[in-house]
Design a protein around this motif. Structure first.
Motif: not given
Length: 418
Positions: A90-96, A103-118
Protein backbone atom coordinates in the motif's frame (compact mmCIF):
# COMPACT_ATOMS: atom_id res chain seq x y z
CA UNK A 1 0.95 -14.19 40.38
CA UNK A 2 4.13 -16.04 39.43
CA UNK A 3 7.03 -14.26 37.76
CA UNK A 4 6.38 -16.17 34.53
CA UNK A 5 2.66 -15.27 34.68
CA UNK A 6 3.46 -11.61 35.26
CA UNK A 7 5.85 -11.62 32.31
CA UNK A 8 3.19 -13.17 30.09
CA UNK A 9 0.60 -10.56 31.09
CA UNK A 10 3.04 -7.72 30.52
CA UNK A 11 4.07 -9.24 27.21
CA UNK A 12 0.50 -9.55 25.96
CA UNK A 13 -0.33 -6.07 27.27
CA UNK A 14 2.61 -4.60 25.36
CA UNK A 15 1.56 -6.36 22.20
CA UNK A 16 -2.01 -5.14 22.62
CA UNK A 17 -0.65 -1.61 22.78
CA UNK A 18 1.37 -2.28 19.63
CA UNK A 19 -1.81 -3.57 17.99
CA UNK A 20 -3.58 -0.33 18.99
CA UNK A 21 -0.93 1.65 17.15
CA UNK A 22 -0.98 -0.72 14.21
CA UNK A 23 -4.74 -0.23 13.80
CA UNK A 24 -4.24 3.53 14.14
CA UNK A 25 -1.52 3.75 11.48
CA UNK A 26 -3.31 1.36 9.12
CA UNK A 27 -6.26 3.75 9.19
CA UNK A 28 -3.85 6.65 8.52
CA UNK A 29 -2.44 4.75 5.57
CA UNK A 30 -5.82 3.91 4.04
CA UNK A 31 -7.17 7.45 4.41
CA UNK A 32 -4.86 8.62 1.63
CA UNK A 33 -6.75 6.43 -0.82
CA UNK A 34 -10.11 7.99 -0.07
CA UNK A 35 -11.47 11.12 -1.77
CA UNK A 36 -7.96 12.58 -2.05
CA UNK A 37 -7.33 10.40 -5.12
CA UNK A 38 -10.23 11.94 -7.03
CA UNK A 39 -9.13 15.44 -6.00
CA UNK A 40 -5.55 14.80 -7.13
CA UNK A 41 -6.49 13.26 -10.46
CA UNK A 42 -9.03 15.99 -11.19
CA UNK A 43 -6.32 18.58 -10.61
CA UNK A 44 -4.12 16.61 -13.03
CA UNK A 45 -6.77 17.15 -15.75
CA UNK A 46 -8.20 13.64 -15.66
CA UNK A 47 -11.79 13.32 -16.86
CA UNK A 48 -14.41 12.04 -14.45
CA UNK A 49 -14.93 9.06 -16.77
CA UNK A 50 -11.26 8.05 -16.55
CA UNK A 51 -11.30 8.45 -12.77
CA UNK A 52 -14.46 6.39 -12.57
CA UNK A 53 -12.97 3.60 -14.69
CA UNK A 54 -9.87 3.35 -12.49
CA UNK A 55 -11.95 3.32 -9.32
CA UNK A 56 -14.29 0.71 -10.81
CA UNK A 57 -11.42 -1.58 -11.82
CA UNK A 58 -9.92 -1.25 -8.35
CA UNK A 59 -13.30 -2.09 -6.82
CA UNK A 60 -13.67 -5.17 -9.03
CA UNK A 61 -10.16 -6.36 -8.14
CA UNK A 62 -10.90 -5.85 -4.46
CA UNK A 63 -14.12 -7.81 -4.81
CA UNK A 64 -12.42 -10.67 -6.64
CA UNK A 65 -9.58 -10.87 -4.10
CA UNK A 66 -11.70 -11.05 -0.93
CA UNK A 67 -11.94 -14.83 -0.74
CA UNK A 68 -8.44 -15.63 -2.11
CA UNK A 69 -7.00 -13.07 0.30
CA UNK A 70 -8.78 -14.74 3.21
CA UNK A 71 -7.51 -18.16 2.15
CA UNK A 72 -3.94 -16.87 1.89
CA UNK A 73 -4.08 -15.31 5.37
CA UNK A 74 -5.51 -18.52 6.84
CA UNK A 75 -2.69 -20.59 5.33
CA UNK A 76 0.09 -18.19 6.30
CA UNK A 77 2.52 -19.31 8.99
CA UNK A 78 3.00 -15.70 10.12
CA UNK A 79 0.01 -13.40 9.83
CA UNK A 80 2.04 -10.35 10.95
CA UNK A 81 4.36 -11.02 8.01
CA UNK A 82 1.41 -11.02 5.60
CA UNK A 83 0.18 -7.79 7.16
CA UNK A 84 3.64 -6.25 6.77
CA UNK A 85 3.81 -7.19 3.09
CA UNK A 86 0.34 -5.69 2.56
CA UNK A 87 1.35 -2.45 4.31
CA UNK A 88 4.52 -2.20 2.20
CA UNK A 89 2.48 -2.74 -0.96
CA UNK A 90 0.00 0.00 0.00
CA UNK A 91 2.88 2.36 0.77
CA UNK A 92 4.42 1.55 -2.63
CA UNK A 93 1.08 2.20 -4.32
CA UNK A 94 0.89 5.63 -2.67
CA UNK A 95 4.43 6.42 -3.79
CA UNK A 96 3.58 5.45 -7.38
CA UNK A 97 0.59 7.80 -7.32
CA UNK A 98 2.78 10.61 -5.99
CA UNK A 99 5.51 10.09 -8.61
CA UNK A 100 3.32 10.24 -11.69
CA UNK A 101 -0.20 10.63 -13.00
CA UNK A 102 -0.06 8.55 -16.16
CA UNK A 103 -3.03 6.28 -16.70
CA UNK A 104 -1.07 3.01 -16.61
CA UNK A 105 0.81 3.98 -13.44
CA UNK A 106 -2.31 5.09 -11.55
CA UNK A 107 -4.23 2.00 -12.65
CA UNK A 108 -1.41 -0.30 -11.49
CA UNK A 109 -1.17 1.56 -8.17
CA UNK A 110 -4.91 1.31 -7.60
CA UNK A 111 -4.99 -2.42 -8.38
CA UNK A 112 -1.98 -2.95 -6.08
CA UNK A 113 -3.77 -1.08 -3.29
CA UNK A 114 -7.00 -3.03 -3.74
CA UNK A 115 -5.18 -6.37 -3.71
CA UNK A 116 -3.10 -5.49 -0.65
CA UNK A 117 -6.16 -4.31 1.26
CA UNK A 118 -7.73 -7.75 0.81
CA UNK A 119 -4.76 -9.14 2.74
CA UNK A 120 -4.43 -6.37 5.30
CA UNK A 121 -8.02 -6.36 6.61
CA UNK A 122 -8.23 -10.07 7.52
CA UNK A 123 -4.63 -10.00 8.76
CA UNK A 124 -5.46 -7.35 11.37
CA UNK A 125 -8.39 -9.31 12.76
CA UNK A 126 -6.49 -12.61 12.59
CA UNK A 127 -3.56 -11.14 14.52
CA UNK A 128 -6.07 -9.79 17.04
CA UNK A 129 -7.64 -13.22 17.46
CA UNK A 130 -4.27 -14.92 17.83
CA UNK A 131 -3.27 -12.39 20.46
CA UNK A 132 -6.30 -12.37 22.80
CA UNK A 133 -8.23 -15.53 21.90
CA UNK A 134 -11.93 -16.06 21.20
CA UNK A 135 -13.15 -15.14 24.66
CA UNK A 136 -11.82 -11.58 24.46
CA UNK A 137 -12.00 -10.94 20.73
CA UNK A 138 -15.15 -8.80 20.99
CA UNK A 139 -13.47 -6.30 23.30
CA UNK A 140 -10.32 -6.34 21.15
CA UNK A 141 -12.26 -5.63 17.95
CA UNK A 142 -13.97 -2.70 19.64
CA UNK A 143 -10.57 -1.36 20.62
CA UNK A 144 -9.32 -1.80 17.04
CA UNK A 145 -12.30 0.15 15.71
CA UNK A 146 -11.69 3.00 18.16
CA UNK A 147 -8.06 3.48 17.19
CA UNK A 148 -8.88 3.10 13.48
CA UNK A 149 -11.59 5.75 13.72
CA UNK A 150 -9.26 8.16 15.50
CA UNK A 151 -6.61 7.43 12.89
CA UNK A 152 -9.04 8.14 10.05
CA UNK A 153 -10.14 11.46 11.50
CA UNK A 154 -6.64 12.74 12.29
CA UNK A 155 -5.21 11.57 8.98
CA UNK A 156 -8.01 13.22 7.00
CA UNK A 157 -7.38 16.53 8.78
CA UNK A 158 -3.60 16.29 8.37
CA UNK A 159 -3.73 15.29 4.71
CA UNK A 160 -6.23 18.01 3.98
CA UNK A 161 -3.74 20.46 5.48
CA UNK A 162 -0.85 19.09 3.42
CA UNK A 163 -2.98 19.26 0.29
CA UNK A 164 -3.94 22.88 0.98
CA UNK A 165 -0.54 24.22 2.02
CA UNK A 166 1.69 22.20 -0.31
CA UNK A 167 0.01 20.27 -3.11
CA UNK A 168 -2.42 17.42 -3.74
CA UNK A 169 0.62 15.33 -4.67
CA UNK A 170 2.07 15.82 -1.18
CA UNK A 171 -0.82 13.82 0.30
CA UNK A 172 0.51 10.66 -1.32
CA UNK A 173 4.10 11.23 -0.24
CA UNK A 174 2.76 11.50 3.32
CA UNK A 175 0.69 8.34 2.80
CA UNK A 176 3.73 6.43 1.58
CA UNK A 177 5.78 7.64 4.55
CA UNK A 178 3.09 6.39 6.95
CA UNK A 179 3.98 2.82 5.97
CA UNK A 180 7.13 3.19 8.10
CA UNK A 181 5.46 3.70 11.53
CA UNK A 182 2.82 1.13 10.56
CA UNK A 183 5.45 -1.56 9.98
CA UNK A 184 7.30 -0.42 13.11
CA UNK A 185 4.18 -1.06 15.20
CA UNK A 186 3.80 -4.43 13.50
CA UNK A 187 7.37 -5.37 14.45
CA UNK A 188 6.29 -5.72 18.08
CA UNK A 189 3.58 -8.18 17.06
CA UNK A 190 5.83 -10.56 15.18
CA UNK A 191 5.47 -13.34 17.77
CA UNK A 192 1.81 -13.10 18.75
CA UNK A 193 1.18 -16.80 18.12
CA UNK A 194 3.17 -17.84 21.17
CA UNK A 195 0.73 -16.17 23.58
CA UNK A 196 -2.50 -17.27 21.95
CA UNK A 197 -3.09 -20.60 23.71
CA UNK A 198 -2.89 -18.94 27.13
CA UNK A 199 -5.65 -16.51 26.25
CA UNK A 200 -8.39 -18.85 25.08
CA UNK A 201 -9.67 -22.31 25.79
CA UNK A 202 -10.38 -22.91 22.13
CA UNK A 203 -7.54 -23.97 19.83
CA UNK A 204 -6.47 -21.33 17.38
CA UNK A 205 -5.75 -22.52 13.87
CA UNK A 206 -2.52 -20.91 12.74
CA UNK A 207 -2.01 -22.58 9.40
CA UNK A 208 -4.61 -24.22 7.19
CA UNK A 209 -3.62 -27.36 5.28
CA UNK A 210 -5.31 -28.33 2.02
CA UNK A 211 -7.49 -30.88 3.85
CA UNK A 212 -8.44 -28.31 6.49
CA UNK A 213 -9.08 -25.75 3.77
CA UNK A 214 -11.58 -28.08 2.07
CA UNK A 215 -13.24 -28.78 5.42
CA UNK A 216 -13.39 -25.06 6.14
CA UNK A 217 -15.14 -24.40 2.83
CA UNK A 218 -17.77 -27.06 3.51
CA UNK A 219 -18.26 -25.94 7.09
CA UNK A 220 -18.47 -22.24 6.28
CA UNK A 221 -20.87 -22.64 3.37
CA UNK A 222 -23.17 -24.62 5.65
CA UNK A 223 -22.88 -22.23 8.59
CA UNK A 224 -26.20 -20.45 9.12
CA UNK A 225 -24.76 -17.64 11.20
CA UNK A 226 -22.21 -16.75 8.56
CA UNK A 227 -24.55 -16.97 5.56
CA UNK A 228 -27.32 -14.94 7.20
CA UNK A 229 -24.78 -12.30 8.24
CA UNK A 230 -23.40 -12.20 4.68
CA UNK A 231 -26.89 -11.66 3.22
CA UNK A 232 -27.86 -9.08 5.85
CA UNK A 233 -24.63 -7.07 5.58
CA UNK A 234 -24.71 -7.30 1.77
CA UNK A 235 -28.19 -5.74 1.76
CA UNK A 236 -27.06 -3.25 4.41
CA UNK A 237 -24.15 -2.13 2.22
CA UNK A 238 -26.44 -1.97 -0.83
CA UNK A 239 -28.48 0.62 1.06
CA UNK A 240 -25.64 2.33 2.93
CA UNK A 241 -22.84 2.78 0.40
CA UNK A 242 -24.58 5.54 -1.57
CA UNK A 243 -26.35 7.30 1.27
CA UNK A 244 -23.56 9.68 2.26
CA UNK A 245 -22.67 10.61 -1.36
CA UNK A 246 -26.37 11.30 -1.92
CA UNK A 247 -26.38 13.47 1.21
CA UNK A 248 -23.42 15.38 -0.24
CA UNK A 249 -25.29 16.03 -3.49
CA UNK A 250 -28.41 17.19 -1.66
CA UNK A 251 -26.48 19.49 0.66
CA UNK A 252 -24.67 21.03 -2.30
CA UNK A 253 -28.04 22.00 -3.77
CA UNK A 254 -29.82 23.03 -0.57
CA UNK A 255 -27.02 24.70 1.42
CA UNK A 256 -25.42 27.06 -1.04
CA UNK A 257 -23.71 29.05 1.73
CA UNK A 258 -21.76 26.28 3.46
CA UNK A 259 -22.13 22.86 1.81
CA UNK A 260 -18.49 21.88 2.37
CA UNK A 261 -18.70 22.51 6.12
CA UNK A 262 -21.90 20.50 6.44
CA UNK A 263 -20.53 17.61 4.38
CA UNK A 264 -17.37 17.58 6.51
CA UNK A 265 -19.52 17.51 9.65
CA UNK A 266 -21.51 14.57 8.23
CA UNK A 267 -18.22 12.69 7.84
CA UNK A 268 -16.59 13.64 11.15
CA UNK A 269 -19.59 13.18 13.47
CA UNK A 270 -19.97 9.42 12.79
CA UNK A 271 -16.20 8.94 13.14
CA UNK A 272 -16.32 10.51 16.60
CA UNK A 273 -19.23 8.25 17.53
CA UNK A 274 -17.37 5.16 16.31
CA UNK A 275 -14.31 6.12 18.35
CA UNK A 276 -16.42 6.55 21.48
CA UNK A 277 -18.94 3.73 21.04
CA UNK A 278 -16.85 0.86 19.65
CA UNK A 279 -15.27 -0.19 23.00
CA UNK A 280 -18.73 -0.32 24.57
CA UNK A 281 -20.05 -2.37 21.65
CA UNK A 282 -17.17 -4.80 22.09
CA UNK A 283 -17.93 -5.23 25.79
CA UNK A 284 -21.69 -5.54 25.23
CA UNK A 285 -21.16 -8.40 22.80
CA UNK A 286 -19.96 -10.43 25.79
CA UNK A 287 -23.02 -9.67 27.96
CA UNK A 288 -25.90 -8.98 25.55
CA UNK A 289 -24.74 -11.35 22.85
CA UNK A 290 -24.23 -10.68 19.15
CA UNK A 291 -27.77 -10.82 17.77
CA UNK A 292 -29.37 -7.91 19.73
CA UNK A 293 -26.52 -5.56 18.84
CA UNK A 294 -26.61 -6.58 15.18
CA UNK A 295 -30.33 -5.77 15.06
CA UNK A 296 -29.69 -2.35 16.64
CA UNK A 297 -26.94 -1.58 14.13
CA UNK A 298 -29.07 -2.62 11.17
CA UNK A 299 -32.15 -0.78 12.47
CA UNK A 300 -30.29 2.55 12.57
CA UNK A 301 -29.91 2.59 8.76
CA UNK A 302 -33.60 2.60 7.69
CA UNK A 303 -34.28 5.26 10.33
CA UNK A 304 -31.50 7.34 8.82
CA UNK A 305 -32.71 6.85 5.26
CA UNK A 306 -36.34 7.74 6.02
CA UNK A 307 -35.25 10.76 8.08
CA UNK A 308 -33.13 12.08 5.21
CA UNK A 309 -36.14 11.68 2.93
CA UNK A 310 -38.42 13.75 5.14
CA UNK A 311 -36.26 16.60 6.43
CA UNK A 312 -35.74 19.74 4.36
CA UNK A 313 -33.47 21.84 6.61
CA UNK A 314 -29.86 21.03 5.53
CA UNK A 315 -28.56 21.65 9.05
CA UNK A 316 -30.66 18.74 10.36
CA UNK A 317 -28.72 16.31 8.20
CA UNK A 318 -25.79 16.43 10.63
CA UNK A 319 -27.62 15.14 13.75
CA UNK A 320 -29.40 12.49 11.66
CA UNK A 321 -25.98 11.36 10.44
CA UNK A 322 -25.23 10.33 14.03
CA UNK A 323 -27.21 7.18 13.23
CA UNK A 324 -24.41 6.26 10.84
CA UNK A 325 -22.05 6.22 13.81
CA UNK A 326 -24.28 3.65 15.53
CA UNK A 327 -24.37 1.40 12.48
CA UNK A 328 -20.64 1.73 11.82
CA UNK A 329 -19.75 0.94 15.45
CA UNK A 330 -21.86 -2.20 15.49
CA UNK A 331 -21.11 -3.55 12.00
CA UNK A 332 -17.39 -2.86 12.36
CA UNK A 333 -17.20 -5.03 15.48
CA UNK A 334 -19.88 -7.64 14.73
CA UNK A 335 -18.74 -8.75 11.26
CA UNK A 336 -15.29 -10.04 12.31
CA UNK A 337 -16.68 -11.19 15.67
CA UNK A 338 -19.41 -13.42 14.20
CA UNK A 339 -16.81 -14.71 11.72
CA UNK A 340 -14.67 -15.69 14.72
CA UNK A 341 -17.65 -17.43 16.34
CA UNK A 342 -18.42 -19.33 13.14
CA UNK A 343 -14.84 -20.59 12.78
CA UNK A 344 -14.05 -21.22 16.43
CA UNK A 345 -13.95 -25.02 16.10
CA UNK A 346 -12.99 -25.60 12.48
CA UNK A 347 -10.74 -22.67 11.47
CA UNK A 348 -10.95 -20.57 8.31
CA UNK A 349 -11.39 -17.22 10.09
CA UNK A 350 -9.95 -15.03 7.34
CA UNK A 351 -11.84 -17.02 4.69
CA UNK A 352 -15.09 -16.34 6.56
CA UNK A 353 -14.32 -12.63 6.51
CA UNK A 354 -13.61 -12.90 2.78
CA UNK A 355 -17.06 -14.42 2.20
CA UNK A 356 -18.76 -11.63 4.12
CA UNK A 357 -16.53 -9.03 2.45
CA UNK A 358 -17.54 -10.33 -0.97
CA UNK A 359 -21.23 -9.95 -0.12
CA UNK A 360 -20.63 -6.41 1.12
CA UNK A 361 -18.54 -5.63 -1.96
CA UNK A 362 -21.36 -6.70 -4.26
CA UNK A 363 -23.72 -4.43 -2.35
CA UNK A 364 -21.30 -1.52 -2.57
CA UNK A 365 -20.87 -2.07 -6.32
CA UNK A 366 -24.58 -1.90 -7.14
CA UNK A 367 -25.54 0.78 -4.61
CA UNK A 368 -24.47 3.84 -6.68
CA UNK A 369 -26.42 2.63 -9.72
CA UNK A 370 -29.61 2.11 -7.74
CA UNK A 371 -29.30 5.42 -5.89
CA UNK A 372 -28.44 7.29 -9.08
CA UNK A 373 -31.39 5.85 -11.03
CA UNK A 374 -33.82 6.63 -8.22
CA UNK A 375 -32.50 10.18 -7.88
CA UNK A 376 -32.52 10.95 -11.61
CA UNK A 377 -35.98 9.52 -12.24
CA UNK A 378 -37.88 9.95 -8.97
CA UNK A 379 -35.96 12.56 -6.96
CA UNK A 380 -33.68 12.48 -3.92
CA UNK A 381 -36.54 12.04 -1.43
CA UNK A 382 -37.65 8.82 -3.12
CA UNK A 383 -34.02 7.71 -3.41
CA UNK A 384 -33.53 8.04 0.36
CA UNK A 385 -36.77 6.19 1.00
CA UNK A 386 -35.84 3.45 -1.47
CA UNK A 387 -32.48 2.94 0.21
CA UNK A 388 -34.30 2.89 3.54
CA UNK A 389 -36.59 0.11 2.31
CA UNK A 390 -33.60 -1.98 1.25
CA UNK A 391 -32.22 -1.47 4.75
CA UNK A 392 -35.53 -2.69 6.18
CA UNK A 393 -35.12 -5.93 4.22
CA UNK A 394 -31.65 -6.38 5.74
CA UNK A 395 -33.13 -5.84 9.20
CA UNK A 396 -35.94 -8.35 8.58
CA UNK A 397 -33.43 -10.97 7.39
CA UNK A 398 -31.44 -10.58 10.62
CA UNK A 399 -34.50 -10.65 12.88
CA UNK A 400 -36.03 -13.67 11.15
CA UNK A 401 -32.98 -15.85 10.51
CA UNK A 402 -29.92 -14.73 12.51
CA UNK A 403 -29.18 -17.01 15.48
CA UNK A 404 -27.12 -16.02 18.49
CA UNK A 405 -23.49 -16.99 17.87
CA UNK A 406 -22.03 -16.43 21.34
CA UNK A 407 -21.32 -19.67 23.17
CA UNK A 408 -22.78 -20.31 26.63
CA UNK A 409 -20.30 -19.36 29.32
CA UNK A 410 -18.23 -17.20 27.01
CA UNK A 411 -19.11 -14.02 28.93
CA UNK A 412 -17.79 -15.47 32.18
CA UNK A 413 -14.57 -16.66 30.52
CA UNK A 414 -14.08 -13.23 28.92
CA UNK A 415 -14.45 -11.52 32.30
CA UNK A 416 -11.96 -13.92 33.86
CA UNK A 417 -9.50 -13.41 30.99
CA UNK A 418 -9.62 -9.65 31.30
Amino acid sequence: MSERGAARVLGVGGKEMALDWFAFFCANLQTGFGPFVAVYLTAEKWTQTDIGIVLMIGGLVGLACQVPGGLLVDRARSKPLVAGIAVAAIGAAALLVALGSTYALILFAWVLHASATCLLTPSITSVSLDLVGHDRIGVRLGRNATFASIGNALAAAAMGGFGSYFSNQAVFFVTAALAIPTITALFFLRSTRTDAPARSRAPIVVRTTEHEESASWRTLLGNRQLLVLAVATGLFTLANASMLPLVGSVLTLRAASAPTVLIAACIVVPQIMVAVASPFVGKLTQTWGRRPLLIIGLAALPLRGFAFGFITDPYLFVPVQMLDGISASVIGVLVPLVAADATRKHGGYALAQGIIGTAMGVGAAFSPTIAGWLTDNLGSTTAFEGLGLIAVVALVVAIAFMPESREDGQSARASAAS
